[in-house]
Write a protein that holds these residues in place. Structure first.
Motif, short mmCIF file in Angstrom:
data_model
loop_
_atom_site.label_atom_id
_atom_site.label_comp_id
_atom_site.label_asym_id
_atom_site.label_seq_id
_atom_site.Cartn_x
_atom_site.Cartn_y
_atom_site.Cartn_z
N MET A 68 58.45 49.25 94.33
CA MET A 68 58.22 48.43 93.00
C MET A 68 58.33 49.27 91.91
N ALA A 69 57.99 50.50 91.91
CA ALA A 69 58.19 51.13 90.69
C ALA A 69 59.71 51.54 90.44
N MET A 70 60.67 51.36 91.37
CA MET A 70 62.19 51.64 91.09
C MET A 70 62.46 50.28 90.55
N THR A 71 62.17 49.21 91.29
CA THR A 71 62.65 47.95 90.76
C THR A 71 62.34 47.81 89.46
N LEU A 172 58.49 60.43 86.48
CA LEU A 172 57.24 59.66 86.28
C LEU A 172 57.22 58.30 87.28
N THR A 173 58.17 57.63 87.65
CA THR A 173 57.96 56.51 88.39
C THR A 173 57.69 57.16 89.91
N VAL A 178 53.43 58.11 93.94
CA VAL A 178 52.48 58.96 94.86
C VAL A 178 51.08 58.76 94.56
N VAL A 179 50.86 58.53 93.46
CA VAL A 179 49.32 58.56 93.05
C VAL A 179 48.66 57.25 93.41
N VAL A 180 49.77 56.21 93.36
CA VAL A 180 49.24 54.95 93.85
C VAL A 180 48.71 54.94 95.65
#
Length: 267
Positions: A68-71, A172-173, A178-180
């Motif tokens: 999701m983050a990369m998208t 940051l992505t 990882v935090v999620v």
């Protein structure tokens, strides 16, 4: 000592805010609040896939959060209207996750724990995974702090300094994904973005430098964890929402304190 469930909850919460404090500052500075929300919502789809394929919840959540983050990062780089795109992706991922869970045969899932967190149920393995992930993210942010800050202030300045803003966005992505994954057990998918944003927003009203803001965000997050868990214990309220509620109270108190601090600093 770690047999005490409340102590494990405290340690897990403090580990999470060690990462969400400085990372939340970049989320606030870059106006990435909805980006964090979309990544967090995708975590439920990761839970469903993990249960369906009988793999670790952490691994499933991390993989989907990364995708999701990369998208989102790729679409942002191509000039898409991100407010609309993020709204579609965030709610679609959450909906598909909830639907996918309902199709799992013979699996009973307490979705409340994944949506709002279940920090009081953290065991030793969970604590080790949460602490490891949080330390990894905190270490990454400390290592790349100067480059991330320069790229956040001005991409032209970053280019002049020989940095690659796209690479710093990728850092940051990855950190956010990882935090999620590690925070899902603590505050749940619907409240992760709040734990990222609220302490950082409160710290911004009081801090006078980026480094001070990051440290203050960690301190405010820690106070929210301790206060929220205490409130949950005393009043029998849900722990995750209680943590975010305490953070919101601190944010509300920080606004007039920030005004007074700025007024006192004027000559």
């Amino acid at each position: 000592m770690l047999d005490d469930f409340f102590l494990r909850a405290v340690l897990a919460g403090l580990a999470v805010v060690l990462a969400t404090g400085p990372l939340g500052c970049f989320v606030v500075w870059r106006r990435m609040a909805y980006f964090g929300d979309a990544t967090a919502h995708a975590a439920i789809l990761g839970v469903a896939l993990a249960l369906g394929f009988s793999i670790s919840i952490f691994i499933g959540t991390l993989v989907v959060a990364l995708v999701m983050a990369m998208t989102v990062a790729v679409l942002a780089g191509r000039g898409w209207a991100m407010d609309t795109t993020l709204g579609v992706l965030a709610h679609s991922a959450l909906a598909f996750g909830l639907v996918a869970v309902s199709f799992l045969p013979g699996v009973r899932v307490d979705l409340t724990a994944y949506l709002f967190g279940d920090i009081l149920a953290v065991n030793r393995v969970d604590l080790a995974v949460i602490s490891g992930g949080a330390v990894l993210v905190a270490g990454l942010l400390v290592w790349r702090w100067s480059a991330l800050l320069t790229a956040t202030l001005s991409e032209d300045l970053a280019h002049a300094a020989g940095l690659h803003p796209a690479r710093e966005r990728l850092v940051l992505t990855l950190a956010l994904a990882v935090v999620v994954a590690v925070a899902l057990k603590v505050v749940g998918a619907l409240l992760i973005a709040a734990l990222l944003i609220v302490p950082a927003a409160a710290a911004r009203a009081l801090a006078r430098s980026p480094e001070a803001m990051a440290l203050l965000a960690v301190a405010i997050g820690a106070a929210a964890v301790l206060g929220g868990l205490r409130a949950s214990l005393v009043w029998d309220t849900p722990a995750g929402p209680s943590i975010v509620a305490v953070a919101a109270v601190i944010f509300a108190a920080s606004l007039p304190l920030g005004v007074l601090a700025r007024a006192g600093a004027r000559p």
